[in-house]
Design an enzyme around this catalytic site. Structure first.
Site, PDB file in Angstrom:
ATOM      1  N   HIS A   1      -9.182   1.314  -5.688  1.00 39.40           N
ATOM      2  CA  HIS A   1      -8.290   0.503  -4.848  1.00 39.40           C
ATOM      3  C   HIS A   1      -6.852   0.944  -5.056  1.00 39.40           C
ATOM      4  O   HIS A   1      -6.441   1.222  -6.189  1.00 39.40           O
ATOM      5  CB  HIS A   1      -8.415  -0.980  -5.192  1.00 39.40           C
ATOM      6  CG  HIS A   1      -9.793  -1.503  -4.946  1.00 39.40           C
ATOM      7  ND1 HIS A   1     -10.263  -1.751  -3.683  1.00 39.40           N
ATOM      8  CD2 HIS A   1     -10.807  -1.753  -5.792  1.00 39.40           C
ATOM      9  CE1 HIS A   1     -11.515  -2.163  -3.766  1.00 39.40           C
ATOM     10  NE2 HIS A   1     -11.869  -2.168  -5.035  1.00 39.40           N
TER      11      HIS A   1
ATOM     12  N   TYR B   1       0.801  -1.226   0.000  1.00 39.03           N
ATOM     13  CA  TYR B   1       0.000   0.000   0.000  1.00 39.03           C
ATOM     14  C   TYR B   1       0.833   1.275   0.000  1.00 39.03           C
ATOM     15  O   TYR B   1       0.272   2.372   0.035  1.00 39.03           O
ATOM     16  CB  TYR B   1      -0.921   0.010   1.224  1.00 39.03           C
ATOM     17  CG  TYR B   1      -1.880  -1.166   1.254  1.00 39.03           C
ATOM     18  CD1 TYR B   1      -2.842  -1.334   0.258  1.00 39.03           C
ATOM     19  CD2 TYR B   1      -1.827  -2.129   2.265  1.00 39.03           C
ATOM     20  CE1 TYR B   1      -3.709  -2.408   0.273  1.00 39.03           C
ATOM     21  CE2 TYR B   1      -2.691  -3.200   2.291  1.00 39.03           C
ATOM     22  CZ  TYR B   1      -3.629  -3.341   1.288  1.00 39.03           C
ATOM     23  OH  TYR B   1      -4.491  -4.408   1.311  1.00 39.03           O
TER      24      TYR B   1
HETATM   25  O1  CA2 Z   1      -6.122  -2.035  -2.480  1.00 37.89           O
HETATM   26  C1  CA2 Z   1      -7.030  -1.515  -1.823  1.00 37.89           C
HETATM   27  O2  CA2 Z   1      -7.237  -0.299  -1.808  1.00 37.89           O
HETATM   28  C2  CA2 Z   1      -7.910  -2.396  -0.917  1.00 37.89           C
HETATM   29  O3  CA2 Z   1      -9.228  -1.858  -0.931  1.00 37.89           O
HETATM   30  C3  CA2 Z   1      -7.303  -2.309   0.465  1.00 37.89           C
HETATM   31  C4  CA2 Z   1      -8.005  -3.213   1.485  1.00 37.89           C
HETATM   32  C5  CA2 Z   1      -8.097  -4.646   0.953  1.00 37.89           C
HETATM   33  O4  CA2 Z   1      -8.867  -5.425   1.860  1.00 37.89           O
HETATM   34  C6  CA2 Z   1      -8.745  -4.689  -0.423  1.00 37.89           C
HETATM   35  O5  CA2 Z   1      -8.752  -6.039  -0.867  1.00 37.89           O
HETATM   36  C7  CA2 Z   1      -7.976  -3.827  -1.409  1.00 37.89           C
HETATM   37  C8  CA2 Z   1      -7.243  -3.222   2.829  1.00 37.89           C
HETATM   38  C9  CA2 Z   1      -7.034  -1.833   3.411  1.00 37.89           C
HETATM   39  C10 CA2 Z   1      -6.329  -1.893   4.733  1.00 37.89           C
HETATM   40  O6  CA2 Z   1      -4.954  -2.035   4.508  1.00 37.89           O
HETATM   41  C11 CA2 Z   1      -4.089  -2.090   5.547  1.00 37.89           C
HETATM   42  C12 CA2 Z   1      -3.030  -1.203   5.513  1.00 37.89           C
HETATM   43  C13 CA2 Z   1      -2.101  -1.226   6.521  1.00 37.89           C
HETATM   44  C14 CA2 Z   1      -2.210  -2.161   7.548  1.00 37.89           C
HETATM   45  C15 CA2 Z   1      -3.261  -3.051   7.570  1.00 37.89           C
HETATM   46  C16 CA2 Z   1      -4.205  -3.008   6.571  1.00 37.89           C
END
Ligand code: CA2
Length: 146
Positions: free
Chosen positions: A102, A25
């Protein structure tokens, strides 16, 4: 020309961005991503309001309220993407453009991320472009609003 009023909704766990899993991310926080969207909106005569919640009910209520306050919705539902029929139904009742956004590309990840129950009620999906996706999503909804 009237300003386009855009609501950016961020679902469950997106408040953790920048703290963990930078290889997926990036290191930017959600506030950084929203700031990029807002900068692009200013250039395009649009305004951006934003809300992040880990509560499905809060997101559903925000979509319902947006029916009378906003022209378009950009939504990164987080993991709600993959199972929230409540968010699907709320978006289906929203008249303006909806862009599903996303940061990563869920289709290149685990199989359970390949299903989106939001996509059928979205005008477009932007995925896998990190923070640039937030700018592109603003351009997309402004373009659809014409
Ligand atoms: O890629 C994306 O933007 C998602 O929506 C992000 C979600 C995931 O469940 C989707 O499949 C794709 C997760 C967001 C939370 O991410 C975290 C970041 C840092 C620590 C823990 C979770």
């Amino acid at each position: 020309m009237l300003e386009s009023r855009i609501l950016i909704l961020s679902g469950v766990n997106l408040g953790l961005l920048g703290q963990r899993q930078p290889e997926i991310y990036g290191t930017d926080t959600l506030d950084d991503y929203i700031a990029r969207a807002r900068q692009r909106a200013e250039i395009l005569n649009a305004t951006v309001d934003d809300l992040q919640s880990d509560s499905e009910a809060v997101i559903v209520e925000a979509i319902a309220a947006a029916r009378s306050t906003h022209d378009a919705i950009i939504i990164n539902p987080g993991a709600f993407t993959h199972y929230s029929w409540a968010i699907h139904d709320a978006l289906a009742a929203f008249d303006g453009p909806v862009v599903e956004l996303h940061i990563s590309n869920p289709n290149s990840r685990e199989a359970w991320r390949h299903t989106s129950v939001v996509s059928p009620v979205a005008n477009a999906v932007i995925a896998g472009l990190g923070g640039h996706g937030y700018e592109l999503a603003v351009e997309a909804v402004v373009g659809i609003l014409g």
